[in-house]
Write an enzyme that holds these catalytic residues in place. Structure first.
Site, PDB file in Angstrom:
ATOM      1  N   ARG A  49       6.890 -60.167  22.283  1.00 57.44           N
ATOM      2  CA  ARG A  49       5.865 -60.741  21.409  1.00 57.44           C
ATOM      3  C   ARG A  49       4.908 -61.554  22.275  1.00 57.44           C
ATOM      4  NH1 ARG A  49       6.651 -65.181  23.123  1.00 57.44           N
ATOM      5  NH2 ARG A  49       5.090 -65.881  21.649  1.00 57.44           N
ATOM      6  N   GLY A  50       3.832 -62.066  21.625  1.00 55.91           N
ATOM      7  CA  GLY A  50       2.790 -62.754  22.391  1.00 55.91           C
ATOM      8  C   GLY A  50       1.694 -61.738  22.689  1.00 55.91           C
ATOM      9  N   ALA A  51       0.452 -62.105  22.385  1.00 55.31           N
ATOM     10  CA  ALA A  51      -0.637 -61.118  22.436  1.00 55.31           C
ATOM     11  C   ALA A  51      -0.783 -60.400  23.784  1.00 55.31           C
ATOM     12  CB  ALA A  51      -1.943 -61.799  22.023  1.00 55.31           C
ATOM     13  N   ARG A  92       1.448 -54.388  14.993  1.00 55.87           N
ATOM     14  CA  ARG A  92       1.072 -55.779  14.714  1.00 55.87           C
ATOM     15  C   ARG A  92      -0.453 -55.839  14.667  1.00 55.87           C
ATOM     16  NH1 ARG A  92       4.385 -60.430  17.282  1.00 55.87           N
ATOM     17  NH2 ARG A  92       3.677 -61.330  15.317  1.00 55.87           N
ATOM     18  N   GLN A 197       9.257 -69.905  17.807  1.00 50.41           N
ATOM     19  CA  GLN A 197       8.943 -69.595  19.203  1.00 50.41           C
ATOM     20  C   GLN A 197       8.848 -70.863  20.049  1.00 50.41           C
ATOM     21  OE1 GLN A 197       7.358 -68.421  16.517  1.00 50.41           O
ATOM     22  NE2 GLN A 197       6.582 -66.351  16.800  1.00 50.41           N
ATOM     23  N   ASP A 238      -4.568 -65.073  19.591  1.00 53.67           N
ATOM     24  CA  ASP A 238      -4.253 -63.650  19.403  1.00 53.67           C
ATOM     25  C   ASP A 238      -5.513 -62.814  19.255  1.00 53.67           C
ATOM     26  OD1 ASP A 238      -1.755 -65.209  18.518  1.00 53.67           O
ATOM     27  OD2 ASP A 238      -1.092 -63.155  18.877  1.00 53.67           O
ATOM     28  N   ASN A 248      -4.532 -67.409  15.593  1.00 49.27           N
ATOM     29  CA  ASN A 248      -3.318 -67.704  16.356  1.00 49.27           C
ATOM     30  C   ASN A 248      -2.197 -68.040  15.384  1.00 49.27           C
ATOM     31  OD1 ASN A 248      -2.034 -70.206  18.526  1.00 49.27           O
ATOM     32  ND2 ASN A 248      -1.962 -68.040  18.930  1.00 49.27           N
ATOM     33  N   LYS A 249      -1.048 -68.316  15.944  1.00 52.10           N
ATOM     34  CA  LYS A 249       0.170 -68.542  15.156  1.00 52.10           C
ATOM     35  C   LYS A 249      -0.042 -69.514  13.995  1.00 52.10           C
ATOM     36  CE  LYS A 249       3.180 -66.826  15.562  1.00 52.10           C
ATOM     37  NZ  LYS A 249       3.369 -65.620  14.706  1.00 52.10           N
TER      38      LYS A 249
HETATM   39  O1  MRU Z   1       4.103 -63.748  16.562  1.00 52.15           O
HETATM   40  P1  MRU Z   1       4.030 -63.950  18.037  1.00 52.15           P
HETATM   41  O2  MRU Z   1       5.223 -64.664  18.601  1.00 52.15           O
HETATM   42  O3  MRU Z   1       3.710 -62.676  18.783  1.00 52.15           O
HETATM   43  O4  MRU Z   1       2.794 -64.909  18.202  1.00 52.15           O
HETATM   44  C1  MRU Z   1       2.405 -65.315  19.475  1.00 52.15           C
HETATM   45  C2  MRU Z   1       1.382 -66.336  19.455  1.00 52.15           C
HETATM   46  O5  MRU Z   1       0.881 -66.744  18.437  1.00 52.15           O
HETATM   47  C3  MRU Z   1       0.904 -66.803  20.780  1.00 52.15           C
HETATM   48  O6  MRU Z   1       0.615 -68.145  20.742  1.00 52.15           O
HETATM   49  C4  MRU Z   1      -0.339 -65.988  21.107  1.00 52.15           C
HETATM   50  O7  MRU Z   1      -0.012 -64.626  21.182  1.00 52.15           O
HETATM   51  C5  MRU Z   1      -1.007 -66.401  22.342  1.00 52.15           C
HETATM   52  S1  MRU Z   1      -0.006 -66.006  23.643  1.00 52.15           S
HETATM   53  C6  MRU Z   1      -0.311 -66.039  25.119  1.00 52.15           C
END
Ligand code: MRU
Length: 349
Positions: A49-51, A92, A197, A238, A248-249
């Site tokens: 996970r993470g963009a 996603r 996270q 994201d 973002n999250k």
């Molecule tokens: O749902 P996730 O865990 O994939 O969400 C990730 C985030 O929101 C991160 O903060 C975002 O991708 C930036 S990461 C470098």
């Protein structure tokens, strides 16, 4: 980098080795992704996970698929690979990096005439994106570090660290580089309900890097800001639109509102592969995940049966709440519509 030694993502020639992030911090368990379904599942289930990381994983998914397709003509090959790419993109919807990386590999494939060349360039391009994201994170760290003073306490949300990228992180990169330069930086991370996270991943990463970190409940942010315990906020992104709206999250928007109220600088760190300058912010799809993420805490049901639950996992922060956006090409300041458009018109991306 501590986690790089653990190789949380590594191309093995015919499969992608990934660290299963759902198991952290309790268990170090790897998975090997080879066929399209395995890649799809790994992204949907958030093993990765993470963009920026899912972008690179998406690129390897297309590269791995390219090795498997049995086609008699270029047209047939392209039809199959595009179908597979669509399937990966459906995993996603909010993070733009996935689309950026998958489309970059597709474009490179479509420029070839021979199927053998298509297979070869697909892997080459995925590896190039891997190196590029690593390099970008390092540069984000170098630009972002300049915004941090020795002794600062930085609040971050979710995980925008090494685990969310190939290395260094986005929001955590400036903190890591500042620490490399012997600045003392203290980090406060929100637990980040519902997938946690922050509690599970960011605190673990920082502990391993020996950077002092404290976890707080998401609901503690207003209180700790009002007590003067936070100097700066840095979060990842994201998707960032051309007007400077940051997706973002979930929970980051309320942190931005609170930061504004308490005059605390609010910074966003993201590579240019996160920028989607062709979309209006109203059109960005906010991912909704299973309500079970809220209904259960661990295995325990905490919401009574029959109660309605809503689980959007991203939110949108408007540009007027953001003080700077740190990219690998430099730090952008308001008005973002102008600074983003200048960045993209000056760079061949
Ligand atoms: O749902 P996730 O865990 O994939 O969400 C990730 C985030 O929101 C991160 O903060 C975002 O991708 C930036 S990461 C470098």
């Amino acid at each position: 980098m501590v986690l790089e030694k653990m190789r949380h993502i590594e191309w093995k020639g015919d499969s992608l080795k990934i660290l299963d992030q759902r198991k952290l911090p309790g268990k170090i368990e790897y998975a090997y992704l080879k066929d399209l379904e395995e890649f799809h599942q790994a992204i949907v289930e958030m093993k990765v996970r993470g963009a920026p990381l899912i972008g690179v994983v998406g690129a390897f998914a297309v590269a791995a698929l390219a090795q498997e397709i049995d086609a008699k003509s270029k047209e047939e090959f392209l039809k199959e690979i595009e179908k597979g790419a669509e399937y990966i993109l459906s995993t996603r919807p909010t993070a733009y990096n996935l689309k950026y990386c998958v489309n970059t590999v597709l474009k490179r494939i479509s420029e070839c005439e021979k199927i053998e060349d298509m297979r070869k360039v697909a892997v080459e391009e995925a590896l190039k994106l891997f190196d590029m994201e690593k390099e970008n994170s390092r540069k984000i760290g170098e630009y972002g570090e300049k915004l941090l003073n020795d002794g600062d306490t930085v609040l971050t949300h979710c995980n925008a660290g090494e685990l969310a990228t190939v290395a260094y992180g986005t929001a955590l990169a400036p903190i890591r580089i500042a620490c490399e330069k012997k600045k003392c930086i203290y980090v406060i991370v929100t637990e980040t309900r519902p997938a946690q996270q922050g509690a599970r991943l960011t605190s673990w990463e920082l502990l391993k890097a020996k950077i002092p970190v404290t976890v707080v409940a998401d609901t503690a942010v207003g209180y700790i800001m009002s007590k003067g315990m936070v100097d700066k906020v840095i979060v990842g992104a994201d998707r960032i639109t051309g007007e400077g709206y940051v997706f973002n999250k979930i929970g980051k928007y309320q942190i931005a509102v609170l930061a504004k109220k308490h005059n605390i600088p609010f910074y966003v760190a993201a590579p240019t592969s996160t920028f989607d300058t062709n979309i209006e912010h109203e059109k960005v799809v906010i991912e909704e995940r299973s309500v079970d993420e809220i209904v259960f805490v661990g295995r325990k049901r905490v919401v009574a049966r029959g109660v309605k639950v809503y689980n959007p996992v991203f939110d949108k922060t408007p540009p007027n709440l953001i003080d700077a956006i740190i990219t690998e090409k430099g730090t952008l300041y308001p008005p973002f519509e102008k600074s983003i458009s200048t960045l993209f018109s000056n760079q061949k991306l």
